[in-house]
Write a protein that holds these residues in place. Structure first.
Motif, PDB file in Angstrom:
ATOM      1  N   SER A 443       0.839  -1.145   0.054  1.00 11.01           N
ATOM      2  CA  SER A 443      -0.122   0.002  -0.022  1.00 11.01           C
ATOM      3  C   SER A 443       0.683   1.280   0.092  1.00 11.01           C
ATOM      4  CB  SER A 443      -0.749   0.044   1.108  1.00 11.01           C
ATOM      5  OG  SER A 443      -0.469  -0.207   2.400  1.00 11.01           O
ATOM      6  N   SER A 444       2.156   1.151  -0.282  1.00  9.25           N
ATOM      7  CA  SER A 444       2.952   2.240  -0.239  1.00  9.25           C
ATOM      8  C   SER A 444       2.604   3.287  -1.419  1.00  9.25           C
ATOM      9  CB  SER A 444       4.469   1.909  -0.475  1.00  9.25           C
ATOM     10  OG  SER A 444       5.367   3.154  -0.802  1.00  9.25           O
ATOM     11  N   LYS A 445       2.420   4.595  -0.886  1.00  7.82           N
ATOM     12  CA  LYS A 445       2.130   5.518  -2.056  1.00  7.82           C
ATOM     13  C   LYS A 445       2.929   5.580  -3.333  1.00  7.82           C
ATOM     14  CE  LYS A 445      -0.054   9.022   1.227  1.00  7.82           C
ATOM     15  NZ  LYS A 445      -1.257   8.830   0.670  1.00  7.82           N
ATOM     16  N   ILE A 446       4.070   5.099  -3.219  1.00  9.28           N
ATOM     17  CA  ILE A 446       4.985   5.217  -4.590  1.00  9.28           C
ATOM     18  C   ILE A 446       4.113   4.374  -5.760  1.00  9.28           C
ATOM     19  CG2 ILE A 446       7.066   5.514  -3.259  1.00  9.28           C
ATOM     20  CD1 ILE A 446       7.759   2.634  -3.875  1.00  9.28           C
ATOM     21  N   PHE A 447       3.363   3.391  -5.436  1.00  9.00           N
ATOM     22  CA  PHE A 447       2.762   2.538  -6.362  1.00  9.00           C
ATOM     23  C   PHE A 447       1.544   2.909  -6.905  1.00  9.00           C
ATOM     24  CE2 PHE A 447       5.517  -0.330  -3.539  1.00  9.00           C
ATOM     25  CZ  PHE A 447       6.561  -0.701  -4.529  1.00  9.00           C
ATOM     26  N   ILE A 453       8.144   2.607 -11.654  1.00  8.53           N
ATOM     27  CA  ILE A 453       9.118   1.677 -12.634  1.00  8.53           C
ATOM     28  C   ILE A 453      10.375   2.128 -13.158  1.00  8.53           C
ATOM     29  CG2 ILE A 453       9.036  -0.100 -14.152  1.00  8.53           C
ATOM     30  CD1 ILE A 453       5.620  -0.095 -13.833  1.00  8.53           C
ATOM     31  N   GLN A 454      10.219   3.141 -13.755  1.00  6.74           N
ATOM     32  CA  GLN A 454      11.330   3.977 -14.376  1.00  6.74           C
ATOM     33  C   GLN A 454      12.116   4.562 -13.413  1.00  6.74           C
ATOM     34  OE1 GLN A 454      10.455   6.771 -17.272  1.00  6.74           O
ATOM     35  NE2 GLN A 454      12.318   7.420 -17.496  1.00  6.74           N
ATOM     36  N   PHE A 455      11.672   5.030 -12.360  1.00  2.91           N
ATOM     37  CA  PHE A 455      12.550   5.662 -11.304  1.00  2.91           C
ATOM     38  C   PHE A 455      13.482   4.640 -10.505  1.00  2.91           C
ATOM     39  CE2 PHE A 455      13.234   7.141  -7.176  1.00  2.91           C
ATOM     40  CZ  PHE A 455      13.766   8.480  -7.253  1.00  2.91           C
ATOM     41  N   TYR A 456      12.766   3.385 -10.302  1.00  8.02           N
ATOM     42  CA  TYR A 456      13.381   2.317  -9.594  1.00  8.02           C
ATOM     43  C   TYR A 456      14.442   1.688 -10.425  1.00  8.02           C
ATOM     44  CZ  TYR A 456      14.400  -2.227  -7.730  1.00  8.02           C
ATOM     45  OH  TYR A 456      14.897  -3.563  -7.133  1.00  8.02           O
ATOM     46  N   TYR A 457      14.466   1.229 -11.674  1.00  9.26           N
ATOM     47  CA  TYR A 457      15.361   0.882 -12.700  1.00  9.26           C
ATOM     48  C   TYR A 457      16.233   1.687 -13.014  1.00  9.26           C
ATOM     49  CZ  TYR A 457      12.601  -3.723 -12.708  1.00  9.26           C
ATOM     50  OH  TYR A 457      11.875  -4.529 -12.251  1.00  9.26           O
ATOM     51  N   ASN A 458      16.139   2.948 -12.926  1.00 10.86           N
ATOM     52  CA  ASN A 458      17.099   3.939 -13.137  1.00 10.86           C
ATOM     53  C   ASN A 458      18.088   4.010 -12.058  1.00 10.86           C
ATOM     54  OD1 ASN A 458      17.015   5.463 -15.777  1.00 10.86           O
ATOM     55  ND2 ASN A 458      15.075   5.687 -15.652  1.00 10.86           N
ATOM     56  N   TRP A 459      17.503   3.875 -10.808  1.00  9.83           N
ATOM     57  CA  TRP A 459      18.234   3.840  -9.645  1.00  9.83           C
ATOM     58  C   TRP A 459      19.122   2.485  -9.678  1.00  9.83           C
ATOM     59  CZ3 TRP A 459      17.679  -0.191  -6.325  1.00  9.83           C
ATOM     60  CH2 TRP A 459      18.453  -0.088  -4.843  1.00  9.83           C
ATOM     61  N   ALA A 460      18.439   1.387 -10.114  1.00  5.21           N
ATOM     62  CA  ALA A 460      19.319   0.101  -9.945  1.00  5.21           C
ATOM     63  C   ALA A 460      20.473   0.312 -10.994  1.00  5.21           C
ATOM     64  CB  ALA A 460      18.451  -0.852 -10.480  1.00  5.21           C
ATOM     65  N   TYR A 487       4.887  -5.232 -16.413  1.00  2.00           N
ATOM     66  CA  TYR A 487       5.408  -4.329 -17.304  1.00  2.00           C
ATOM     67  C   TYR A 487       6.778  -4.867 -18.095  1.00  2.00           C
ATOM     68  CZ  TYR A 487       8.411  -4.071 -12.977  1.00  2.00           C
ATOM     69  OH  TYR A 487       9.073  -4.479 -11.879  1.00  2.00           O
ATOM     70  N   LEU A 488       7.422  -4.364 -18.939  1.00  2.00           N
ATOM     71  CA  LEU A 488       8.611  -4.919 -19.549  1.00  2.00           C
ATOM     72  C   LEU A 488       9.532  -3.626 -19.498  1.00  2.00           C
ATOM     73  CD1 LEU A 488       7.024  -5.344 -23.095  1.00  2.00           C
ATOM     74  CD2 LEU A 488       8.007  -7.281 -21.489  1.00  2.00           C
ATOM     75  N   VAL A 489      10.844  -4.233 -19.044  1.00  2.00           N
ATOM     76  CA  VAL A 489      12.006  -3.339 -19.000  1.00  2.00           C
ATOM     77  C   VAL A 489      13.111  -3.868 -20.129  1.00  2.00           C
ATOM     78  CG1 VAL A 489      14.000  -2.664 -17.642  1.00  2.00           C
ATOM     79  CG2 VAL A 489      11.898  -3.344 -16.520  1.00  2.00           C
ATOM     80  N   ASP A 490      13.587  -3.208 -21.071  1.00  2.00           N
ATOM     81  CA  ASP A 490      14.692  -3.327 -21.876  1.00  2.00           C
ATOM     82  C   ASP A 490      16.005  -2.824 -21.513  1.00  2.00           C
ATOM     83  OD1 ASP A 490      16.266  -3.693 -24.255  1.00  2.00           O
ATOM     84  OD2 ASP A 490      14.705  -3.103 -25.492  1.00  2.00           O
ATOM     85  N   PHE A 491      16.906  -3.663 -21.188  1.00  2.00           N
ATOM     86  CA  PHE A 491      17.966  -3.289 -20.535  1.00  2.00           C
ATOM     87  C   PHE A 491      19.234  -3.067 -21.313  1.00  2.00           C
ATOM     88  CE2 PHE A 491      16.319  -5.848 -16.938  1.00  2.00           C
ATOM     89  CZ  PHE A 491      16.328  -4.637 -15.875  1.00  2.00           C
ATOM     90  N   LEU A 492      18.725  -2.933 -22.706  1.00  2.00           N
ATOM     91  CA  LEU A 492      19.718  -2.568 -23.880  1.00  2.00           C
ATOM     92  C   LEU A 492      19.875  -1.046 -23.888  1.00  2.00           C
ATOM     93  CD1 LEU A 492      21.634  -3.248 -26.032  1.00  2.00           C
ATOM     94  CD2 LEU A 492      19.843  -2.866 -27.570  1.00  2.00           C
ATOM     95  N   ASP A 493      18.668  -0.249 -23.655  1.00  2.00           N
ATOM     96  CA  ASP A 493      18.711   1.299 -23.541  1.00  2.00           C
ATOM     97  C   ASP A 493      18.126   1.729 -22.361  1.00  2.00           C
ATOM     98  OD1 ASP A 493      16.235   0.432 -24.218  1.00  2.00           O
ATOM     99  OD2 ASP A 493      16.061   1.581 -26.070  1.00  2.00           O
TER     100      ASP A 493
END
Length: 581
Positions: A443-447, A453-460, A487-493
């Protein structure tokens, strides 16, 4: 001198392709000579130097299998496939050098320096009195060592789950286990995995003794990297260099060694009391790069297997239940054989299998529990006894005690079992308490904002790799949740497409339990909670293990958590701006 690792030889991809089956002789630019043994896709390496008097090896003309070399000084012979000297037989084991393969097809030979640091300032063994040195098994990987008037505790996991909600204690700790921990003079924690670094256990400890001395190795990823966000107040943690004796008192000292396969997180321990050595290899895949002391008084190691999501959490393609059972059975037998032969090679006076007493107790993991069979410590000890009848073996039960003085004099009463009626196996685990804590992240507000999603994987920070993953948030039975993300994440770019790209790419589907996934995301945790904790289901095409991806998310994520406060502020400002446009 502290213990360090050094690259002693590098080969590029062309040179690696040029390695022939069998023995290859190589020389570094510095003039150092090495041997690399190739058996299909397996490579082993060592220095070209005989342990007898330092002579150089050449090919043995009497060897028809291409495995043996002969020393030019005294005709000693070494089987490079096993690293064992065959002439004279039963003499030495050659120190192996770690082979590290690179992404571009090349390799490095990495050596620990010094290779046997415990020999620095070695002490002769003094006579021990009964009761002077005892080991008391608590549970899983937790042992209490009493040496003289000092007490040392190893890896105290005494309560709560490990790997989010995937692992639970098999053995019931003795009723005084927490009191023993609070009264310890020092604590050693081998690595950051939560069956060894148990924050629920340390939280209870810190409430009464926050200043207890805790020692960890100087791993690349700090053992206590998460301490500041854990809510646990421990104030006396010492990070010690590898391969250096640390004195506790005039009789007791210890040395932490790195793992040769996972030096970024794993460590093991040697304790010396009056010249008597206790070797605790914990979870190390290749402790001290395979160079370990022979003839120690006590050796302890893991034995069980099953500490990985592979293959239990994989599905589709070849990953049928029958395939998994066959694979698991074969791998457990290999581990049993390897451990028994390692013990036979090192010849400890006492051997104890531990650090494998966990269970997948939560009802939602019944499938994992049924298929993830583990080695039986009694079977291992029986195998060791058949190989080496003179080695004392100890299958520990909670509260059982080994008296080292009695063991060294071959006394039948060297092991004291727990009193009759002692509860051995746990039958309750407070599931709801810990699972509800994980699920609070749902129930965290971020979701409320898909841009998390973009913020998290950019952080990673993982990118420039031709892999696309599809992540689906699910319920406990891995069915997609209506309120979950897919969701999909394309790690090439590092993009987030709505459909898979048309170019050729690796593809992995990951279904994550929503509570665990969001707990990991909110707190910036490593993905071990998902993968090792059996909290996801995975399929991949093609069926290839992506080491670079998993290594990043399991050991190389940033030490600081995502700044979710800034994320929420930016999102709020964007919404205000959009509303006013």
């Amino acid at each position: 001198m502290s213990h360090t690792s050094h690259t002693v030889l590098e080969l590029d991809a062309t040179a690696v392709l040029g390695l022939t089956e069998g023995i290859n002789f190589k020389k570094s630019p510095a003039g150092k000579c090495f041997m690399i043994y190739k058996d299909k896709n397996t490579l082993r390496a060592c220095r070209n130097q005989c342990k007898h008097q330092g002579g150089k090896f050449i090919k043995d003309i009497e060897d028809i299998d291409g495995r043996t070399v002969r020393c030019t000084k005294h005709n000693w012979k070494l089987n490079v496939a096993t690293m064992q000297y065959v002439n004279p037989p039963d003499s030495f084991l050659q120190e192996e050098i770690k082979v590290v393969k690179s992404e571009d097809g090349g390799l490095k030979l990495v050596e620990l320096v010094p290779p046997e640091p415990w020999t620095v300032d070695s002490r002769p063994a003094q006579e021990l009195q009964p009761g002077e040195v005892t080991l008391t098994y608590i549970t899983h990987a937790c042992m209490e060592l009493k040496a003289g008037d000092k007490r040392m505790m190893f890896d105290p996991w005494l309560t709560g789950p490990a790997f989010a909600r995937g692992w639970w204690l098999l053995h019931e700790p003795p009723s005084d286990a927490m009191d023993r921990l609070r009264q310890a003079d020092l604590v050693y924690i081998s690595h950051t995995h939560s069956d060894h670094l148990s924050y629920p256990s340390l939280k209870l400890l810190a409430q009464q003794r926050p200043d207890i001395p805790i020692y960890v190795g100087d791993t690349t990823r700090p053992v206590f990297w998460y301490l500041g966000r854990s809510g646990v107040n421990l104030t006396n943690i010492s990070v010690v260099p590898f391969g250096v004796w640390h004195n506790v008192d005039k009789n007791l000292r210890f040395m932490i060694l790195m793992d040769g396969v996972h030096p970024e997180i794993d460590t093991c321990l040697i304790v010396d009391y009056k010249g008597h050595l206790i070797l605790n290899t914990m979870d190390c895949t290749r402790p001290n790069n395979g160079c370990l002391p022979h003839g120690v008084d006590v050796m302890m190691s893991d034995f069980a297997g099953g500490a990985s999501g592979f293959p239990m959490t994989f599905h589709k393609g070849k990953y049928t239940e029958s395939w998994k059972r066959h694979f698991i059975s074969r791998e457990r037998k290999k581990l049993l054989h390897y451990t028994a032969n390692l013990v036979a090679t090192l010849q400890p006076k006492v051997y104890c299998p531990f650090a494998g007493y966990f269970t997948e107790a939560h009802p939602s993991d019944r499938y994992i529990k049924n298929i993830n069979t583990k080695n039986n410590p009694e079977d291992l000890n029986e195998k060791i006894k058949n190989l080496c009848p003179h080695i004392t073996t100890w299958t520990p039960l909670p509260g059982s005690v080994l008296d080292l003085a009695l063991a060294l004099t071959n006394q039948d009463d060297c092991i004291t079992q727990p009193p009759s009626g002692t509860k051995i196996l746990k039958d309750s685990w407070d599931f709801d308490l810990y699972v509800d804590e994980l699920n609070a992240a749902i129930s965290s507000k971020i979701f409320e904002h898909k841009s998390w999603i973009q913020f998290y994987y950019n952080w990673a920070g993982f990118k420039n790799y031709n892999l696309v993953i599809q992540v689906t948030e699910t319920d406990d039975d891995f069915l997609p949740r209506d309120d979950g993300y897919d969701y999909l994440v394309d790690f090439l770019d590092l993009s987030f497409p709505s459909v898979r790209p048309q170019r050729e790419h690796f593809y992995v589907e990951i279904q994550n339990r929503i509570g665990v996934m969001r707990h990991v995301v909110v707190n910036g945790l490593l993905w071990d909670d998902l993968y090792i904790g059996f909290n996801n289901r995975i399929s991949r095409e093609p069926d290839i293990y992506h080491h670079k991806f998993w290594n990043h998310f399991q050991s190389e994520l940033p030490l600081s958590a995502p700044d979710w406060d800034s994320f929420l502020k930016m999102t709020h400002q964007w919404q205000l701006g959009s509303g006013g446009a």
